[in-house]
Enzyme design. Structure first.
Site, PDB file in Angstrom:
ATOM      1  N   SER A   1       0.817  -1.209   0.000  1.00 48.72           N
ATOM      2  CA  SER A   1       0.000   0.000   0.000  1.00 48.72           C
ATOM      3  C   SER A   1       0.853   1.262   0.000  1.00 48.72           C
ATOM      4  O   SER A   1       1.610   1.514  -0.918  1.00 48.72           O
ATOM      5  CB  SER A   1      -0.961  -0.034   1.193  1.00 48.72           C
ATOM      6  OG  SER A   1      -1.938   0.959   1.109  1.00 48.72           O
TER       7      SER A   1
ATOM      8  N   ASP B   1      -2.440   6.293  -3.463  1.00 40.07           N
ATOM      9  CA  ASP B   1      -1.272   5.662  -2.851  1.00 40.07           C
ATOM     10  C   ASP B   1      -0.781   4.536  -3.752  1.00 40.07           C
ATOM     11  O   ASP B   1      -1.255   4.364  -4.875  1.00 40.07           O
ATOM     12  CB  ASP B   1      -1.591   5.167  -1.434  1.00 40.07           C
ATOM     13  CG  ASP B   1      -2.574   4.001  -1.425  1.00 40.07           C
ATOM     14  OD1 ASP B   1      -3.366   3.891  -2.391  1.00 40.07           O
ATOM     15  OD2 ASP B   1      -2.564   3.217  -0.463  1.00 40.07           O
TER      16      ASP B   1
ATOM     17  N   ASP C   1      -1.087   1.342  -4.053  1.00 37.54           N
ATOM     18  CA  ASP C   1      -1.975   0.349  -4.648  1.00 37.54           C
ATOM     19  C   ASP C   1      -3.333   0.936  -4.999  1.00 37.54           C
ATOM     20  O   ASP C   1      -4.255   0.207  -5.358  1.00 37.54           O
ATOM     21  CB  ASP C   1      -2.130  -0.876  -3.741  1.00 37.54           C
ATOM     22  CG  ASP C   1      -2.849  -0.560  -2.440  1.00 37.54           C
ATOM     23  OD1 ASP C   1      -2.850   0.609  -2.016  1.00 37.54           O
ATOM     24  OD2 ASP C   1      -3.412  -1.504  -1.829  1.00 37.54           O
TER      25      ASP C   1
ATOM     26  N   ASP D   1      -5.820   2.197  -3.386  1.00 34.93           N
ATOM     27  CA  ASP D   1      -7.063   1.949  -2.648  1.00 34.93           C
ATOM     28  C   ASP D   1      -7.406   3.110  -1.717  1.00 34.93           C
ATOM     29  O   ASP D   1      -8.394   3.050  -0.988  1.00 34.93           O
ATOM     30  CB  ASP D   1      -6.998   0.629  -1.875  1.00 34.93           C
ATOM     31  CG  ASP D   1      -5.972   0.614  -0.747  1.00 34.93           C
ATOM     32  OD1 ASP D   1      -5.166   1.560  -0.655  1.00 34.93           O
ATOM     33  OD2 ASP D   1      -5.979  -0.358   0.036  1.00 34.93           O
TER      34      ASP D   1
END
Length: 447
Positions: A103, A242, A244, A246
């Site tokens: 992440s 960010d 990833d 999400d």
């Protein structure tokens, strides 16, 4: 049985160190494959996505080996956002989805998180069961039932097309100049292309991943770079994702940041007006600002709080039948559209409101006046418990007594990093700083 590997968002750690080693990834893949395989045939499938970290290659191959060894067929998606894995797990009728990402963490970290066949992250019970299989002898598939692996070349395009369907059909982004910061991460191609296809003039930032630069001074945790681009290019708005994709932060036309609380307030208010906010409630964590709670109450709506972690937000949403929730950090969960936090689709919802109302970003990002909030982190040695020492407990008790009637205090261990997070809210900013500093000092002394 308590979980040893899984935290609040899968398994995480420093690449090539326990538990983020190739050996552990292989065994974890085998354990997950054994858990999800319904019988002895090889007619079961798993999709694997990843972000742009260098270690993703190693972990992807190791997971593939473990999963195929237990009879799972593996579909490799390549670099895609985490929510794309949730979407494609359902779309491709897979038994399991896997995302390789840490992440917003630095490039040297990585993680593995699992999605069930419904596209939602696994429950604590499922993760505990996988750990139990991992600790026992994992029975491999018979030679004739070993799984196959293949690459899905258009995975990114499938998700892009779906994301565009969440944007109102009668609207376009013509005339809007949008800075999009992809953190050199999983959305580095997806996000700019979707915005361009919807008509925006796109200024891309953080779209040159090299395996080592993910989240490095870019993205939702480092908005300064995108803020400079907004001002420099005279953009109308900035969208910061960010690694990833999400989570999201929104920047107004002056480069000022709006966190997840402000974005959720805007969406909750709008959805309530349209009769779309199920249950008359927004689900957020204990970290969300008291100002958000007051915003909801003033409109006859409720704020339901959960433990920190978007998985706990989603669990409460599903249990209560709610369709909007998220975290102050920018995870925005819209179960009408996605099974997990989706930074790009949340960004599209914000842009659709700009297009619909003609209002500037600054008018939409200032939904409520936040109560002063201060958060500080203290790094500690894994396995220790500095919060449990008598001196730290005494300082915490004293701080809580000082805040009675004027604010609140939250102290917790991070579920993804060896950090103690000390957060307080209080209208009196001097008192706020004092209590947080006192606790941080005590924790540092204990560490």
């Amino acid at each position: 049985m308590s979980r040893k590997l899984f935290g609040t968002d899968g398994v995480r750690g420093r690449a090539n160190s326990h538990p983020m080693t190739a050996e552990m990834a292989l065994r974890l893949g085998a354990a997950a494959g054994r858990y999800f395989r319904r019988d002895g045939s090889a007619a079961h499938r798993v999709v694997i996505g990843k972000d742009t970290r260098l270690s993703g290659y190693m972990l992807e191959n190791a997971l593939t080996a473990g999963l195929t060894s237990t009879g799972m067929n593996v579909l490799l998606l390549g670099p895609v956002p985490t929510p794309a894995v949730g979407f494609l797990t359902r779309s491709m009728r897979a038994d399991l989805g896997v995302m390789i990402s840490a992440s917003h963490n630095p490039a040297d970290d990585n993680g593995i998180k699992f999605f069930g066949p419904d596209g939602f992250k696994l429950s604590d019970e499922a993760e505990t069961a996988i750990e139990a299989i991992l600790e026992a002898e994992i029975v491999p598939a018979r030679p004739e039932n070993i799984g196959r692996a293949r690459r899905i070349e258009d995975a990114r395009g499938r998700y892009q097309e779906y994301a565009k369907t969440t944007f109102p059909a009668g609207l376009r982004l013509d005339g809007l100049k949008v800075v999009v910061d992809c953190a050199h991460g999983a959305a580095y191609k997806v996000a700019p292309e979707v915005l361009w296809e919807l008509g925006a003039t796109v200024v891309p930032v953080g779209v040159s991943p090299n395996g080592r630069n993910i989240n490095d001074r870019v993205g939702s945790t480092h908005v300064e770079t995108a803020a400079e681009a907004v001002v420099q290019h005279g953009a109308d708005v900035g969208i910061c994702l960010d690694g990833d994709a999400d989570r999201v932060m929104i920047l107004d036309e002056q480069g000022r940041v709006a966190d997840g609380d402000q974005i959720m307030a805007m969406m909750a208010g709008r959805w309530a007006e349209e009769g779309r906010l199920r249950g008359g409630a927004l689900v957020a964590t204990v970290m969300s600002n008291l100002g958000l709670e007051r915003f909801m109450q003033a409109r006859g709506l409720r704020l339901e709080r959960t433990a920190v972690g978007d998985r706990y937000v989603v669990e409460r949403m599903r249990a209560g039948g709610f369709n909007l929730g998220g975290e102050q950090s920018g995870h925005i969960v819209m179960t009408d559209y996605a099974t997990t936090g989706d930074g790009m689709i949340a960004g599209l919802q914000f842009l659709s409101e700009m297009a619909r109302t003609g209002q500037p970003a600054s008018a939409l990002t200032q939904q409520f006046a936040p109560v002063p909030q201060l958060l500080k982190n203290v790094r500690y040695q894994s396995g220790s418990d500095p919060i449990g020492t008598s001196n730290v407990r005494k300082v915490i008790d004293d701080a809580e007594a000082r805040l009675v009637g004027t604010g609140r205090l939250l102290i917790r261990k991070s579920g993804t990093e060896p950090l103690i997070r000390v957060m307080a809210e209080c209208e009196d900013e001097q008192l706020l700083a004092e209590v947080v500093d006192d606790i941080v000092g005590a924790v540092e002394a204990a560490v």
